[in-house]
Design a protein around this motif. Structure first.
Motif, PDB file in Angstrom:
ATOM      1  N   ARG A 179      -3.917  -3.880   5.243  1.00 50.42           N
ATOM      2  CA  ARG A 179      -3.980  -2.445   4.931  1.00 50.42           C
ATOM      3  C   ARG A 179      -2.677  -1.991   4.271  1.00 50.42           C
ATOM      4  NH1 ARG A 179      -6.951   1.859   6.298  1.00 50.42           N
ATOM      5  NH2 ARG A 179      -8.108   0.780   7.926  1.00 50.42           N
ATOM      6  N   ARG A 180      -1.530  -2.452   4.784  1.00 51.79           N
ATOM      7  CA  ARG A 180      -0.245  -2.061   4.196  1.00 51.79           C
ATOM      8  C   ARG A 180      -0.129  -2.550   2.756  1.00 51.79           C
ATOM      9  NH1 ARG A 180       2.062  -3.180   9.431  1.00 51.79           N
ATOM     10  NH2 ARG A 180       2.837  -5.190   8.693  1.00 51.79           N
ATOM     11  N   GLN A 183      -2.331  -0.135   0.766  1.00 52.14           N
ATOM     12  CA  GLN A 183      -2.160   1.300   1.007  1.00 52.14           C
ATOM     13  C   GLN A 183      -1.697   2.082  -0.220  1.00 52.14           C
ATOM     14  OE1 GLN A 183      -3.130   2.585   4.114  1.00 52.14           O
ATOM     15  NE2 GLN A 183      -3.151   4.453   2.871  1.00 52.14           N
ATOM     16  N   PRO A 184      -0.736   1.570  -1.016  1.00 58.55           N
ATOM     17  CA  PRO A 184      -0.344   2.342  -2.211  1.00 58.55           C
ATOM     18  C   PRO A 184      -1.514   2.595  -3.163  1.00 58.55           C
ATOM     19  CG  PRO A 184       1.296   0.653  -1.728  1.00 58.55           C
ATOM     20  CD  PRO A 184       0.125   0.386  -0.824  1.00 58.55           C
ATOM     21  N   PHE A 186      -4.744   2.687  -2.150  1.00 59.70           N
ATOM     22  CA  PHE A 186      -5.584   3.672  -1.459  1.00 59.70           C
ATOM     23  C   PHE A 186      -5.040   5.079  -1.716  1.00 59.70           C
ATOM     24  CE2 PHE A 186      -6.623   0.347   2.048  1.00 59.70           C
ATOM     25  CZ  PHE A 186      -7.733  -0.093   1.352  1.00 59.70           C
ATOM     26  N   ASP A 187      -3.721   5.229  -1.546  1.00 67.51           N
ATOM     27  CA  ASP A 187      -3.093   6.544  -1.689  1.00 67.51           C
ATOM     28  C   ASP A 187      -3.244   7.087  -3.109  1.00 67.51           C
ATOM     29  OD1 ASP A 187      -2.321   6.387   0.954  1.00 67.51           O
ATOM     30  OD2 ASP A 187      -0.251   5.782   0.506  1.00 67.51           O
ATOM     31  N   ALA A 188      -3.205   6.190  -4.091  1.00 64.24           N
ATOM     32  CA  ALA A 188      -3.318   6.598  -5.496  1.00 64.24           C
ATOM     33  C   ALA A 188      -4.759   6.801  -5.946  1.00 64.24           C
ATOM     34  CB  ALA A 188      -2.635   5.559  -6.385  1.00 64.24           C
ATOM     35  N   GLY A 189      -5.726   6.496  -5.062  1.00 62.36           N
ATOM     36  CA  GLY A 189      -7.127   6.616  -5.416  1.00 62.36           C
ATOM     37  C   GLY A 189      -7.613   5.512  -6.329  1.00 62.36           C
TER      38      GLY A 189
END
Length: 199
Positions: A179-180, A183-184, A186-189
């Motif tokens: 996940r880590r 994650q960037p 995921f955060d950026a879509g």
């Protein structure tokens, strides 16, 4: 740009994930070529066979090469009585996830897409019906074809992303580290995970 598709897991494991990856074919080849240069990989890229560092490299290269992925996830608890009684349960779930993931990606294509589906999971005749169903739903705005995963860089990338989502969804021992890694994105879509259900 094509939409490359692959799945991971299965309802027998409690979770199935399906990744639809939207990226330029040239970028997909460049990503896989660079990954091979750095890691020395020979043969097919498979999410179940790479370590965390290699998975992190895929995520970094995916961002660099302008990839986008939508992952549809279904859990056993999200399958209703009607679906659970189907004689073709696994295939029904696979088709549902495929539709959900592709439908989410299609707006990015401007309404015209070539969908490339891994041909490894089911009998060719069954997958042929899935391909025709996708082609029918796209109509004049696109096409769908099956591809042997070792022949398609994009399908191999989709395999890694689907496998990453599967590890996260089942909370495997590597889930938090995976996940880590993602994650960037995921955060950026750039990578989206959605859970779906069936009646």
């Amino acid at each position: 740009m094509p939409i490359y598709c692959d799945e991971s897991g299965g309802i027998g494991t409690g979770v199935m994930t399906f990744a639809a990856v939207h990226m330029d074919e040239g970028d997909a080849h460049a990503l896989l070529h660079r990954f091979r240069q750095i890691t020395g990989l020979r043969g097919e890229l498979k999410g179940s066979r790479i370590d965390l560092i290699e998975r992190g490299l895929i995520a970094e290269l995916f961002e660099k090469h302008h990839g986008f992925a939508h992952i549809a996830v279904i859990r056993r608890a999200g399958i209703g009585l009607l679906t659970s009684q189907s004689r073709t349960l696994d295939l029904d779930i696979y088709a549902h996830l495929l539709d959900a993931a592709i439908d989410a990606v299609l707006p990015r294509t401007g309404g015209c897409a070539e969908v490339v589906i891994d041909d490894g999971r089911y009998d060719p005749a069954i997958l042929g019906r899935v391909r025709r169903s996708v082609s029918d739903s796209l109509g004049q705005w696109g096409s769908a074809r099956l591809s042997d995963s070792h022949m398609s860089a994009g399908v191999q990338i989709a395999d890694v992303i689907a496998n990453s989502a599967f590890n996260i969804a089942i909370d495997s021992e590597r889930a938090e580290r995976i996940r880590r890694i993602w994650q960037p994105l995921f955060d950026a879509g750039r990578v989206v995970m959605d859970e779906v259900t069936m009646p």
